[in-house]
Enzyme design. Sequence first.
Site, short mmCIF file in Angstrom:
data_model
loop_
_atom_site.label_atom_id
_atom_site.label_comp_id
_atom_site.label_asym_id
_atom_site.label_seq_id
_atom_site.Cartn_x
_atom_site.Cartn_y
_atom_site.Cartn_z
N GLU A 189 45.34 57.84 26.77
CA GLU A 189 43.92 57.50 26.74
C GLU A 189 43.19 58.31 27.82
O GLU A 189 43.56 58.27 28.98
CB GLU A 189 43.76 56.00 27.01
CG GLU A 189 42.31 55.55 26.99
CD GLU A 189 42.16 54.03 27.11
OE1 GLU A 189 42.62 53.46 28.12
OE2 GLU A 189 41.58 53.43 26.19
N GLU A 193 43.96 43.19 27.05
CA GLU A 193 43.40 44.23 26.17
C GLU A 193 43.38 45.50 27.00
O GLU A 193 42.64 45.60 27.96
CB GLU A 193 42.02 43.79 25.69
CG GLU A 193 41.57 44.57 24.48
CD GLU A 193 40.79 45.79 24.85
OE1 GLU A 193 41.41 46.84 25.14
OE2 GLU A 193 39.55 45.71 24.85
N GLU A 240 48.07 49.61 33.82
CA GLU A 240 48.73 49.38 35.11
C GLU A 240 48.35 48.02 35.67
O GLU A 240 49.20 47.25 36.12
CB GLU A 240 48.32 50.46 36.14
CG GLU A 240 48.71 51.89 35.77
CD GLU A 240 47.85 52.50 34.65
OE1 GLU A 240 46.68 52.10 34.49
OE2 GLU A 240 48.37 53.36 33.91
N SER A 261 42.98 48.51 32.59
CA SER A 261 44.02 49.54 32.52
C SER A 261 45.40 48.91 32.30
O SER A 261 45.66 47.78 32.72
CB SER A 261 44.03 50.35 33.82
OG SER A 261 44.34 49.50 34.91
N CYS A 292 37.33 51.07 24.81
CA CYS A 292 38.76 50.85 24.55
C CYS A 292 39.11 51.24 23.13
O CYS A 292 40.19 51.76 22.87
CB CYS A 292 39.11 49.40 24.82
SG CYS A 292 37.91 48.25 24.17
N ILE A 335 37.08 41.36 33.89
CA ILE A 335 36.47 42.25 32.89
C ILE A 335 36.20 43.64 33.49
O ILE A 335 36.07 43.79 34.70
CB ILE A 335 35.18 41.65 32.28
CG1 ILE A 335 34.08 41.44 33.32
CG2 ILE A 335 35.50 40.35 31.55
CD1 ILE A 335 32.76 40.98 32.72
N PRO A 336 36.12 44.65 32.65
CA PRO A 336 35.89 46.02 33.11
C PRO A 336 34.40 46.38 33.15
O PRO A 336 33.54 45.56 32.84
CB PRO A 336 36.63 46.84 32.06
CG PRO A 336 36.47 46.07 30.80
CD PRO A 336 36.40 44.61 31.19
N LYS A 349 35.78 37.49 37.34
CA LYS A 349 35.79 38.59 38.31
C LYS A 349 35.35 39.83 37.53
O LYS A 349 36.12 40.43 36.81
CB LYS A 349 37.21 38.78 38.85
CG LYS A 349 37.28 39.36 40.25
CD LYS A 349 36.56 40.68 40.45
CE LYS A 349 37.35 41.85 39.94
NZ LYS A 349 36.65 43.15 40.12
N PRO A 350 34.06 40.18 37.66
CA PRO A 350 33.59 41.36 36.96
C PRO A 350 34.01 42.62 37.74
O PRO A 350 34.52 42.52 38.85
CB PRO A 350 32.08 41.19 36.96
CG PRO A 350 31.78 40.38 38.17
CD PRO A 350 33.01 39.54 38.47
N ALA A 351 33.79 43.78 37.14
CA ALA A 351 34.26 45.02 37.77
C ALA A 351 33.33 45.45 38.89
O ALA A 351 32.11 45.38 38.76
CB ALA A 351 34.37 46.12 36.72
N GLU A 352 33.92 45.93 39.97
CA GLU A 352 33.12 46.39 41.11
C GLU A 352 32.25 47.58 40.74
O GLU A 352 31.21 47.82 41.36
CB GLU A 352 34.01 46.73 42.30
CG GLU A 352 35.14 47.72 42.03
CD GLU A 352 36.45 47.06 41.57
OE1 GLU A 352 36.38 46.17 40.70
OE2 GLU A 352 37.51 47.45 42.07
P1 NAI Z 1 41.13 48.66 36.22
O1 NAI Z 1 42.15 48.10 35.30
O2 NAI Z 1 41.51 48.89 37.63
O3 NAI Z 1 39.84 47.69 36.23
C1 NAI Z 1 39.57 46.66 35.29
C2 NAI Z 1 39.29 45.36 36.03
O4 NAI Z 1 40.47 44.96 36.71
C3 NAI Z 1 38.19 45.46 37.09
O5 NAI Z 1 37.44 44.27 37.12
C4 NAI Z 1 38.99 45.59 38.37
O6 NAI Z 1 38.29 45.14 39.50
C5 NAI Z 1 40.16 44.70 38.08
N1 NAI Z 1 41.35 44.97 38.91
C6 NAI Z 1 41.74 46.15 39.45
N2 NAI Z 1 42.86 45.98 40.16
C7 NAI Z 1 43.21 44.68 40.07
C8 NAI Z 1 44.28 43.89 40.59
N3 NAI Z 1 45.22 44.42 41.37
N4 NAI Z 1 44.32 42.58 40.27
C9 NAI Z 1 43.38 42.04 39.47
N5 NAI Z 1 42.35 42.73 38.98
C10 NAI Z 1 42.25 44.03 39.26
O7 NAI Z 1 40.59 49.98 35.57
P2 NAI Z 1 39.83 51.18 36.30
O8 NAI Z 1 40.59 51.56 37.53
O9 NAI Z 1 38.42 50.81 36.48
O10 NAI Z 1 39.93 52.33 35.21
C11 NAI Z 1 41.13 53.11 35.09
C12 NAI Z 1 41.45 53.38 33.63
O11 NAI Z 1 41.72 52.17 32.96
C13 NAI Z 1 40.34 54.02 32.82
O12 NAI Z 1 40.30 55.41 32.96
C14 NAI Z 1 40.71 53.61 31.41
O13 NAI Z 1 41.68 54.46 30.88
C15 NAI Z 1 41.33 52.24 31.61
N6 NAI Z 1 40.34 51.18 31.30
C16 NAI Z 1 40.39 50.59 30.08
C17 NAI Z 1 39.44 49.65 29.74
C18 NAI Z 1 39.44 49.00 28.40
O14 NAI Z 1 38.39 48.64 27.90
N7 NAI Z 1 40.58 48.77 27.81
C19 NAI Z 1 38.36 49.28 30.64
C20 NAI Z 1 38.44 49.92 31.93
C21 NAI Z 1 39.39 50.84 32.21
#
Ligand code: NAI
Length: 489
Positions: A391, A258, A239, A237, A292, A157-158, A183-186
């Site tokens: 976004e 999502e 990615e 994200s 989101c 989760i983010p 695994k919550p977000a750091e």
């Molecule tokens: P992120 O996708 O890296 O983080 C979301 C979750 O994924 C966090 O819990 C993170 O620890 C985890 N994560 C990161 N890398 C991972 C990996 N290799 N394997 C498994 N889990 C992993 O997003 P981030 O870097 O925090 O934010 C970047 C952009 O992503 C934001 O600017 C926004 O555009 C988008 N985003 C969209 C969200 C939504 O609600 N759809 C929520 C958060 C970010």
Amino acid sequence: MNAQTPAPVAAAKGIFINNAWRPAASGRTVPVYAPADGKVFAEIAAGTAPDVDAAVKAARAAVEEGAWGRLSATERGRLLVKLGIAIADHAEELALLEARDTGKPMKQARADMVAAARYFEFYGGAADKLHGETIPFLNGYFVATERERFGVTGHIIPWNYPAQMFGRTIGPALAVGNATVIKPAEDACLTPLRIAELAAGVGFPEGAINIVPGLGEEAGAALSAHRDIDFIAFTGSPEVGVLIQTAAARNHIGCTLELGGKSPHVLFGDTDLDVAIPVIVNTVVQNAGQTCSAGSRLLVERGAYEEVVARVAERFSKLRAGTPEMDLDLGPVINAKQKERVEGFFARAQEKGVPVLAQGSIAEGVPEGGFYVTPRIYGPVPRANELATQEVFGPVLSMLPFDDEADAVALANGTDFGLMAGVWSRDGSRAMRVARKVKAGQVYVNAYGAGGGIELPFGGMKKSGHGREKGFEALYEFSTLKTMIIKHD
Ligand code: NAI
Ligand code: MG
């Protein structure tokens, strides 16, 4: 405790497995920053693969041999409802923690706790109402379907709505009887950790809820690649969504993704602007635009464009960003990287000459080092500009005029995303036609609900992802179907 007092940081206790805390196998921790002042105020355990493995084993044992796996649907539902009540009882403590962790205004954090409690209440009520079907078949046969839990579900989760996201993802998974590893977000995960403690307190058996905090590329990657999870749900994200889906493919398991959006408001000239404008502005400013389903594009019928610009600009220019305790229109964004990301869009827009129509301000007296950005509206944004297609995840509204209904639909559908949309018009037939043509998982007419909406199935079309969370649909997502064919003659 008043709003200035740092909330207690229960979270530093480590990794939550079998209703108990343990330190990370790595012995490392991750610092937790308060977005309001940019200072470290807590630390969380840096979980890695061995911790994830221990959590998955605990979950597997809970569901196969443990007390959790033996509970009836009604008993599971009762526990979920009790957890919802416990969250409501601890709402102020949790809201303070959430506000400190994410920087969001207290009123938003309080609203988030109401929603988090509702998730558990809703899925608690739903737990014993997931019916199967009987199917007419050959003579001499009785055929029935039954929804069956997967077993162990993984959840990544983010940081934007940690408590809500926690409820949204584990509520339905637990309701159908899975044991969960989260695994919550750091960047923000203190409320999920605290809610897990509350869950143990209301009687959740060991291993039903296990949380491994840590870095995405360590704990997150280990969870998504673990051989003994049966399903994985991800919000974040695009990615990282690719990585999750790839890991799921290697494991031959399903996933929900999502991945955010660039959700449009399609506003026709006959709209009641007194009603629409405050809602529209709020949908992109709420949570500093880090939602989101933020309504980040405002598409306006050309004849009304100037008036709508004036009305939106007037509102935007009054918006103020401040600390959670100031409780203004928005808080800071989550971290330095996100501030850089948003300001990168500002810099590139300036280079390209995209006009700023209005901007809000950062309140006087906010701590230096906080991650504040000024809310802005741009318009008219050229259709191919990144502000019309990408976004931002910040308090930034892009305005674009359209010519007619067909143009409005083309423009609304003119991004890779398809998460949510709003259609604004007093002409019900037109609103209905447009609503049906817009590619989005949720479409509002003369309303818009960024966040919330526990009862309403939610998720993406196109590159916003796939699968549905929220509402009753999520129970199907987190379960599988067994068909039983019984020959009796
Ligand atoms: P992120 O996708 O890296 O983080 C979301 C979750 O994924 C966090 O819990 C993170 O620890 C985890 N994560 C990161 N890398 C991972 C990996 N290799 N394997 C498994 N889990 C992993 O997003 P981030 O870097 O925090 O934010 C970047 C952009 O992503 C934001 O600017 C926004 O555009 C988008 N985003 C969209 C969200 C939504 O609600 N759809 C929520 C958060 C970010
Ligand atoms: Mg990331």
